[in-house]
Design an enzyme around this catalytic site. Structure first.
Site, PDB file in Angstrom:
ATOM      1  N   LYS A 175       0.873  -1.176   0.000  1.00 37.23           N
ATOM      2  CA  LYS A 175       0.000   0.000   0.000  1.00 37.23           C
ATOM      3  C   LYS A 175       0.908   1.224   0.000  1.00 37.23           C
ATOM      4  CE  LYS A 175      -1.613   2.772   3.023  1.00 37.23           C
ATOM      5  NZ  LYS A 175      -1.582   4.056   2.230  1.00 37.23           N
ATOM      6  N   ASP A 207      -6.056   4.604   1.988  1.00 31.09           N
ATOM      7  CA  ASP A 207      -5.539   5.478   3.036  1.00 31.09           C
ATOM      8  C   ASP A 207      -5.261   4.662   4.295  1.00 31.09           C
ATOM      9  OD1 ASP A 207      -8.082   5.022   4.088  1.00 31.09           O
ATOM     10  OD2 ASP A 207      -8.830   7.019   3.597  1.00 31.09           O
ATOM     11  N   GLY A 208      -4.691   5.328   5.281  1.00 36.73           N
ATOM     12  CA  GLY A 208      -4.310   4.623   6.495  1.00 36.73           C
ATOM     13  C   GLY A 208      -5.492   4.095   7.278  1.00 36.73           C
ATOM     14  N   GLU A 250      10.160   2.118  10.297  1.00 35.42           N
ATOM     15  CA  GLU A 250      11.164   3.150  10.026  1.00 35.42           C
ATOM     16  C   GLU A 250      10.408   4.462  10.108  1.00 35.42           C
ATOM     17  OE1 GLU A 250      13.075   5.998   8.838  1.00 35.42           O
ATOM     18  OE2 GLU A 250      12.661   5.269   6.818  1.00 35.42           O
ATOM     19  N   CYS A 284      13.590  11.778   6.607  1.00 33.98           N
ATOM     20  CA  CYS A 284      13.534  11.438   8.030  1.00 33.98           C
ATOM     21  C   CYS A 284      14.903  11.510   8.705  1.00 33.98           C
ATOM     22  CB  CYS A 284      12.919  10.050   8.219  1.00 33.98           C
ATOM     23  SG  CYS A 284      13.625   8.806   7.139  1.00 33.98           S
ATOM     24  N   GLU A 384       9.623  17.070  14.830  1.00 30.16           N
ATOM     25  CA  GLU A 384      10.080  16.896  13.452  1.00 30.16           C
ATOM     26  C   GLU A 384       9.242  17.809  12.555  1.00 30.16           C
ATOM     27  OE1 GLU A 384      11.258  13.216  10.540  1.00 30.16           O
ATOM     28  OE2 GLU A 384       9.345  13.065  11.593  1.00 30.16           O
TER      29      GLU A 384
END
Length: 478
Positions: A175, A207-208, A250, A284, A384
């Site tokens: 996905k 989507d998530g 990750e 990242c 972040e």
């Protein structure tokens, strides 16, 4: 004449392009124009079930396929990827706004590079080794793998997951990010052209909250490999808990870049700024906290100001070393909000700031921004940002203070330091709690382990470590 809308509504399931079971269109937005450039479908749990069934049905035969045959198919895939690299670069530039040179050379180019790293590791992989007399340690593919990849380095992450999974004999369902799915659709075309067996690789967009959540909790998925935000990674882990599947993650980073006074200050500060701004700050492992020895701090701030002002913002369709827009309205709003917070909380705005750069009235373009005098209680020190924003902090020059501040983050993906004292570099590097430490901007070899400590995730991608993550360990005693 307006460009033709790209139609990528179908999914790749069991070796064929198939329509979604329920129509649910989503526009893919070109971040340089804020206009739709393509349309995809968002899948459902029922679409996912079909893909997982195909992966489950093909697993036994694929796992039993000789390594040499699996390797040959991956070699063929690599050849196709290289042949169609310019298409891949164009798709990445369009979907997430990377300037065309970066998209073609770095973004697309990491695909064949990682693939070669996995082939090298596969050639030396220990599938079996003796333990005690009459006992053998065996590595076997874990099974059906659910793979969720992000928008910021799309082919990088797809290659780091799909290639090792297939190499060791797993089957998978991918996905990709629904924000930047076009390069993933091309990758599925490459798989199809390479003629992998049906069901070994499957792709379902979504989507998530829909497909992503269903993947995490799916009883017939044996492992989840996820790259994205720490918040979303925690949700994947929670979703996977009831079925006790393996989860590798990750996630985010807030990487320190420690600048000691005994380094080549001009070179290392300039390089640190450029690295922070690369890919419009959407990496990242970006060195976003620059910790500078106080005796050279103001000098470093002046160098950083010039370096950031030399970072040009431009149209991603144009060739050159400029940076492009952020990927979406959501990212643009987030970065603007954090820049505003930095100003309100009292950080010194050295250059950049709120709003678009001069000459832009649309697109998710932002100004390369440097803050100085950032303190550990400030939001921009901790969070972040995922944009071209650098935070500069002075430290007293001691190794202990450098390490304390460097490790003062919930993340631990990467760390950077600069010093002309080789022994100091090794001492400090060993004390930094991060998965990847680079001294004086020294590069990392192909096939290196990519991953981090703490809330930057678990597991490692790349090379032999990436292969091992997709295997189970068995001891056979006879």
């Amino acid at each position: 004449m307006e460009p033709e809308m790209i139609d990528k509504r179908n999914f790749y399931i069991n070796g064929s392009w198939v329509k979604p079971l329920v129509e649910n269109d989503l526009d893919v937005i070109d971040p340089a124009t804020e206009e739709a450039c393509a349309v995809i479908s968002l899948g459902t749990k029922d679409d996912l079930d079909l893909a997982v069934k195909a992966a489950r049905d093909s697993f036994e035969s694929w796992a039993a396929t000789p390594v040499e045959e699996r390797r040959a198919l991956i070699v063929k895939l690599g050849e196709i990827m290289k042949k169609r690299l310019s298409e891949l670069g164009e798709a990445i530039s369009l979907e997430m706004g990377a300037p065309i040179d970066l998209a073609s050379q770095d973004q697309a180019g990491v695909g064949p590079s990682h693939l070669k790293g996995f082939l090298d590791a596969l050639d030396e992989f220990d599938w079996e080794k003796p333990f005690k007399e009459g006992q053998t340690i065996i590595r076997e593919p874990i099974g059906v793998c659910g793979l969720i990849t992000p928008w910021n380095w799309p082919i990088n992450q797809i290659t780091l997951k799909v290639i090792p999974a297939l190499a060791v004999g797993c089957t998978c369902v991918l996905k990709p990010s629904e924000i930047a799915p076009l390069s993933a659709m091309l990758f599925a075309e490459f798989i199809d052209e390479a003629d992998f067996p049906k069901g070994v690789f499957n792709l379902v967009n979504g989507d998530g909250a829909g497909v992503g959540e269903a993947m995490s909790s799916h009883p017939d998925i044996d492992m989840m490999s996820f790259t994205g935000s720490t918040r979303a990674g925690a949700l994947v882990t929670k979703g996977a808990a009831d079925t006790v599947k393996r989860v590798t993650l990750e996630l985010g980073g807030k990487s320190p870049n420690i600048i000691f006074a005994d380094c080549d200050l001009e070179k290392m500060v300039t390089g640190g700024v450029e690295h922070c701004m690369e890919n419009t700050g959407q990496s990242c492992n970006s060195p976003t906290r620059m910790l500078v020895e106080e005796s050279v701090y103001e000098q470093a701030v002046s160098i950083a100001k010039v370096a950031a002002e030399n970072v040009h913002v431009g149209n991603p369709r144009e060739k050159g070393g400029h940076i492009g827009p952020l990927v979406s309205q959501m990212q643009y709003d987030k970065v603007q909000s954090l820049i505003e917070t930095g100003i309100k909380e009292g950080a010194r705005l050295v250059t950049g700031g709120l709003g678009r750069p001069e000459g832009f009235n649309r697109g998710y373009f932002v100004r390369p921004t440097v803050f100085a005098d950032v303190t550990p209680d400030m939001t921009i020190y901790k969070e972040e940002i995922f944009g071209p924003v650098l935070s500069m902090i002075a430290f007293d020059g001691s190794e202990n203070e450098a390490v304390r501040l460097g490790n003062d983050t919930p993340y631990g993906l990467a760390a950077y330091l600069s010093t002309d004292d080789k022994e100091k570099g090794e001492r400090v590097g060993r004390r930094l709690r991060a998965g990847m430490v680079r001294v004086n901007r020294k590069g990392l070899g192909r096939g290196h382990p990519f991953g981090g400590y703490k809330q930057s995730g678990n597991g490692r991608e790349g090379g032999v470590w990436g292969l091992e993550d997709f295997t189970e360990v068995k001891i056979l005693s006879q």
